[in-house]
Each structure stands twice: as structure tokens, then as C-alpha cells.
Design a protein around this motif. Structure first.
Motif, PDB file in Angstrom:
ATOM      1  N   ALA A 130      38.015  15.205  50.768  1.00  0.00           N
ATOM      2  CA  ALA A 130      39.285  15.535  50.124  1.00  0.00           C
ATOM      3  C   ALA A 130      39.425  14.929  48.739  1.00  0.00           C
ATOM      4  O   ALA A 130      40.220  15.413  47.922  1.00  0.00           O
ATOM      5  N   VAL A 131      38.681  13.874  48.474  1.00  0.00           N
ATOM      6  CA  VAL A 131      38.790  13.192  47.179  1.00  0.00           C
ATOM      7  C   VAL A 131      38.453  14.168  46.047  1.00  0.00           C
ATOM      8  O   VAL A 131      37.395  14.783  46.027  1.00  0.00           O
ATOM      9  N   GLY A 132      39.369  14.324  45.136  1.00  0.00           N
ATOM     10  CA  GLY A 132      39.160  15.222  44.011  1.00  0.00           C
ATOM     11  C   GLY A 132      39.418  16.683  44.318  1.00  0.00           C
ATOM     12  O   GLY A 132      39.360  17.527  43.416  1.00  0.00           O
ATOM     13  N   ARG A 133      39.697  17.011  45.581  1.00  0.00           N
ATOM     14  CA  ARG A 133      39.937  18.400  45.963  1.00  0.00           C
ATOM     15  C   ARG A 133      41.399  18.656  46.343  1.00  0.00           C
ATOM     16  O   ARG A 133      41.923  19.727  46.108  1.00  0.00           O
ATOM     17  N   VAL A 134      42.040  17.660  46.971  1.00  0.00           N
ATOM     18  CA  VAL A 134      43.450  17.788  47.354  1.00  0.00           C
ATOM     19  C   VAL A 134      44.308  17.261  46.204  1.00  0.00           C
ATOM     20  O   VAL A 134      44.116  16.141  45.734  1.00  0.00           O
ATOM     21  N   ARG A 135      45.246  18.075  45.766  1.00  0.00           N
ATOM     22  CA  ARG A 135      46.055  17.668  44.614  1.00  0.00           C
ATOM     23  C   ARG A 135      47.354  16.995  45.081  1.00  0.00           C
ATOM     24  O   ARG A 135      47.976  17.425  46.055  1.00  0.00           O
ATOM     25  N   PRO A 136      47.757  15.918  44.395  1.00  0.00           N
ATOM     26  CA  PRO A 136      49.011  15.240  44.735  1.00  0.00           C
ATOM     27  C   PRO A 136      50.187  16.191  44.560  1.00  0.00           C
ATOM     28  O   PRO A 136      50.148  17.054  43.672  1.00  0.00           O
ATOM     29  N   PRO A 137      51.244  16.033  45.359  1.00  0.00           N
ATOM     30  CA  PRO A 137      51.437  15.049  46.433  1.00  0.00           C
ATOM     31  C   PRO A 137      50.989  15.586  47.789  1.00  0.00           C
ATOM     32  O   PRO A 137      51.733  15.515  48.769  1.00  0.00           O
ATOM     33  N   GLY A 138      49.803  16.140  47.832  1.00  0.00           N
ATOM     34  CA  GLY A 138      49.304  16.750  49.059  1.00  0.00           C
ATOM     35  C   GLY A 138      49.061  15.744  50.166  1.00  0.00           C
ATOM     36  O   GLY A 138      49.322  14.548  50.017  1.00  0.00           O
ATOM     37  N   SER A 139      48.533  16.254  51.283  1.00  0.00           N
ATOM     38  CA  SER A 139      48.433  15.380  52.450  1.00  0.00           C
ATOM     39  C   SER A 139      47.237  15.719  53.318  1.00  0.00           C
ATOM     40  O   SER A 139      46.715  16.841  53.296  1.00  0.00           O
ATOM     41  N   LEU A 140      46.828  14.731  54.091  1.00  0.00           N
ATOM     42  CA  LEU A 140      45.880  14.895  55.182  1.00  0.00           C
ATOM     43  C   LEU A 140      46.630  14.553  56.467  1.00  0.00           C
ATOM     44  O   LEU A 140      47.276  13.505  56.553  1.00  0.00           O
ATOM     45  N   VAL A 141      46.549  15.429  57.449  1.00  0.00           N
ATOM     46  CA  VAL A 141      47.216  15.206  58.731  1.00  0.00           C
ATOM     47  C   VAL A 141      46.164  15.282  59.827  1.00  0.00           C
ATOM     48  O   VAL A 141      45.447  16.279  59.944  1.00  0.00           O
ATOM     49  N   PHE A 142      46.079  14.233  60.633  1.00  0.00           N
ATOM     50  CA  PHE A 142      45.079  14.149  61.695  1.00  0.00           C
ATOM     51  C   PHE A 142      45.754  14.097  63.050  1.00  0.00           C
ATOM     52  O   PHE A 142      46.880  13.622  63.195  1.00  0.00           O
ATOM     53  N   MET A 143      45.028  14.576  64.058  1.00  0.00           N
ATOM     54  CA  MET A 143      45.513  14.530  65.443  1.00  0.00           C
ATOM     55  C   MET A 143      44.899  13.346  66.179  1.00  0.00           C
ATOM     56  O   MET A 143      43.682  13.128  66.128  1.00  0.00           O
ATOM     57  N   GLY A 144      45.743  12.595  66.875  1.00  0.00           N
ATOM     58  CA  GLY A 144      45.302  11.529  67.768  1.00  0.00           C
ATOM     59  C   GLY A 144      46.017  11.686  69.099  1.00  0.00           C
ATOM     60  O   GLY A 144      46.483  12.775  69.446  1.00  0.00           O
ATOM     61  N   GLY A 145      46.113  10.604  69.839  1.00  0.00           N
ATOM     62  CA  GLY A 145      46.762  10.671  71.140  1.00  0.00           C
ATOM     63  C   GLY A 145      47.485   9.389  71.475  1.00  0.00           C
ATOM     64  O   GLY A 145      47.438   8.406  70.728  1.00  0.00           O
ATOM     65  N   THR A 146      48.139   9.397  72.615  1.00  0.00           N
ATOM     66  CA  THR A 146      48.904   8.236  73.074  1.00  0.00           C
ATOM     67  C   THR A 146      48.238   7.548  74.261  1.00  0.00           C
ATOM     68  O   THR A 146      48.828   6.657  74.867  1.00  0.00           O
ATOM     69  N   GLY A 147      47.019   7.959  74.592  1.00  0.00           N
ATOM     70  CA  GLY A 147      46.359   7.439  75.786  1.00  0.00           C
ATOM     71  C   GLY A 147      46.119   5.952  75.792  1.00  0.00           C
ATOM     72  O   GLY A 147      46.012   5.331  76.857  1.00  0.00           O
ATOM     73  N   SER A 148      46.043   5.348  74.618  1.00  0.00           N
ATOM     74  CA  SER A 148      45.747   3.912  74.553  1.00  0.00           C
ATOM     75  C   SER A 148      46.954   3.047  74.878  1.00  0.00           C
ATOM     76  O   SER A 148      46.821   1.835  75.056  1.00  0.00           O
ATOM     77  N   ARG A 149      48.158   3.641  74.964  1.00  0.00           N
ATOM     78  CA  ARG A 149      49.368   2.851  75.150  1.00  0.00           C
ATOM     79  C   ARG A 149      49.455   2.246  76.550  1.00  0.00           C
ATOM     80  O   ARG A 149      50.123   1.242  76.748  1.00  0.00           O
ATOM     81  N   ARG A 150      48.791   2.873  77.515  1.00  0.00           N
ATOM     82  CA  ARG A 150      48.860   2.384  78.893  1.00  0.00           C
ATOM     83  C   ARG A 150      47.478   2.481  79.529  1.00  0.00           C
ATOM     84  O   ARG A 150      46.977   3.578  79.770  1.00  0.00           O
ATOM     85  N   PRO A 151      46.824   1.334  79.776  1.00  0.00           N
ATOM     86  CA  PRO A 151      45.464   1.368  80.339  1.00  0.00           C
ATOM     87  C   PRO A 151      45.405   2.091  81.678  1.00  0.00           C
ATOM     88  O   PRO A 151      46.292   1.959  82.524  1.00  0.00           O
ATOM     89  N   ARG A 152      44.333   2.880  81.850  1.00  0.00           N
ATOM     90  CA  ARG A 152      44.117   3.590  83.099  1.00  0.00           C
ATOM     91  C   ARG A 152      42.625   3.622  83.398  1.00  0.00           C
ATOM     92  O   ARG A 152      41.794   3.600  82.476  1.00  0.00           O
ATOM     93  N   THR A 153      42.305   3.694  84.654  1.00  0.00           N
ATOM     94  CA  THR A 153      40.916   3.746  85.066  1.00  0.00           C
ATOM     95  C   THR A 153      40.223   4.965  84.463  1.00  0.00           C
ATOM     96  O   THR A 153      40.756   6.075  84.515  1.00  0.00           O
ATOM     97  N   GLY A 154      39.044   4.740  83.898  1.00  0.00           N
ATOM     98  CA  GLY A 154      38.246   5.834  83.365  1.00  0.00           C
ATOM     99  C   GLY A 154      38.554   6.236  81.946  1.00  0.00           C
ATOM    100  O   GLY A 154      37.929   7.157  81.420  1.00  0.00           O
TER     101      GLY A 154
END
Length: 252
Positions: A130-154
Motif C-alpha cells: 500500500a505504501v505509495g499506492r493508497v492516497r491520504p486520507p485513505g485506509s487499510l481495514v483488516f479482519m480479525g477475530g475475538t477468539g483470543s478473549r476467552r481461552p478454549r481447548t484446541g
């Protein structure tokens, strides 16, 4: 005597007119819905995915400016694709990739290594591209998850990878400024990926969530797409992680 009348506003100004949104993972699920909503807001869209047939179908539906059918994990593919884009880019949404589930003590070392690193490396590679290709005030949006908030087996491998993402996102927001970088941490979202993971348990899980979530319904791909487009258009938001789980963390 004359009476002044107030014009009736029948619509609102679309928020992405004149902008280009690249959706990596744009042929299905959350990515596809993000492309749909971005087009609705007036954006031109560029779609990237692994499945050429699904990608072509999405491209026809959304009148995509361009498509790229390749595996984003292949070295050099992302850089080449971004370098070849002729039009300026304003936003990049990344839904490609996914967690590695399985018993951590039984998982082969190479698979565990990929599970711990692939998602983080994808974020880094997209940021580099994205460096030099995305023009301000543009954005990068990524997907993650909430699985780490509560430990579970596996879930040790998937959770460890997930918990590292907010720190990477926050630091990249400084490194790429004034380009903005944000992360969406989703709970269960009713998508084809969820269906493939849960299989015959899908309907049971849907019913459980409808009965227990504070919103009394299942989170859909379009819910996440709405948040993604908001992160693109609200230029005050950067370096943060935004949960979208229908209140799942409050009751489980």
C-alpha cells in the motif's frame, strides 16, 4: 401572502464517490458484501480472490474496475498486483486468510508455524504494497477475530495469532500515517466460511446465538461490511480494533 417551503431530502450524498476500494477476498462472504456496500456508496471496486469463477461473477455483479485471481500467500503476488494498478487507490479491505483450528499439541510443526504467522504476514505484506499506492486520507481495514478473549481447548494457535493483530495494527497506523489502519474483530458471522467450518452444527449454532445474544439475531456479513465502510469514511479513526459480535462476549 406567500408560504416558503422546505425542500424534502429524499436521499443522502454517497460517501465513496470518486474513490477506489480494493477488496482482497472479495468474491464471497464479508469481502463480497463490503464490495457491494462500497459500490452502493459510489466507489469503484477492485476485487482479489483465489477462485476465478466466483471472482468473475462478483465482478459482473458490481461492475468491478479490475480483478486479480491469485493466492495472496504466494510471494510477490500482492506487490506485483498493486504495482500494476493504474488508478489511485483510496481503501483496501482484507478478508482473505483464516484461523488454523486444531489441537495445538497434535498439530504438525509446519502447520502450527503457518497458523501463527500467515495472518500477521499478510497484514504486513498488504501494508508494504500500500505504501505509495493508497492516497491520504485513505485506509487499510483488516479482519480479525475475538477468539483470543476467552481461552478454549484446541484454539491455542488461532488465539495466539489473533491476539497479536491489534498490536501490529496500532504500530502500522503510526508507520503508515497519514494512511489509516484499523482492525475488525468479529465473533461468529453467518458466512459460507462459517458453514464450512461448522458443517452439520451450523443450524444449532445459529439457534443458540439467536436465543442468547443481546441483539437476538445472528451477525451477518453485511453487518461487518457496514462497519468496514464506516472505517473507510470516518477519517478520525486509526490504529484501533473494533469488535462486532452482537454482544457475544457479554454472555459466553
Amino acid at each position: 401572502m406567500t408560504t416558503a417551503t422546505t425542500p424534502v431530502v429524499t436521499g443522502r450524498e454517497r460517501e465513496l464517490v470518486g474513490q477506489t476500494v480494493v477488496v482482497i477476498g472479495g468474491s464471497s462472504g464479508i469481502g463480497r458484501e463490503t464490495a457491494r456496500r462500497a459500490r452502493r456508496e459510489g466507489a469503484d471496486v477492485v476485487l482479489v480472490g483465489r477462485d476465478p469463477e466466483r471472482l468473475e461473477q462478483a465482478a459482473l455483479e458490481f461492475d468491478a474496475q479490475r480483478i486479480g485471481a491469485f493466492d495472496v500467500s504466494e510471494p510477490g503476488c500482492l506487490q506485483s498486483f498493486f504495482q500494476d494498478l493504474s488508478a489511485p487507490i483510496d481503501h483496501v479491505m482484507v478478508t482473505a486468510g483464516g484461523p488454523h483450528y486444531g489441537p495445538p499439541l497434535e498439530m504438525p510443526t509446519e502447520e502450527a508455524r503457518r497458523g501463527l504467522s500467515d495472518g500477521l504476514l499478510l497484514i504486513l505484506e498488504v501494508a508494504r504494497a500500500a505504501v505509495g499506492r493508497v492516497r491520504p486520507p485513505g485506509s487499510l481495514v483488516f479482519m480479525g477475530g475475538t477468539g483470543s478473549r476467552r481461552p478454549r481447548t484446541g484454539l491455542a494457535i488461532a488465539s495466539a495469532a489473533t491476539v497479536a493483530q491489534p498490536a501490529l495494527i496500532a504500530n502500522l497506523a503510526l508507520d503508515l500515517a497519514p494512511i489509516r489502519v484499523n482492525l475488525i474483530a468479529a465473533g461468529f458471522v453467518d458466512t459460507p466460511l462459517s458453514a464450512s467450518i461448522l458443517g452439520p452444527d451450523l443450524d444449532r449454532r445459529r439457534a443458540e446465538l439467536r436465543a442468547t445474544l443481546p441483539i437476538r439475531r445472528v451477525v451477518e456479513a453485511d453487518d461487518v461490511a457496514a462497519l468496514a465502510v464506516h472505517l473507510m469514511t470516518n477519517t478520525a479513526l486509526t490504529g484501533a480494533t473494533y469488535d462486532i459480535d452482537g454482544g457475544q462476549q457479554l454472555v459466553f
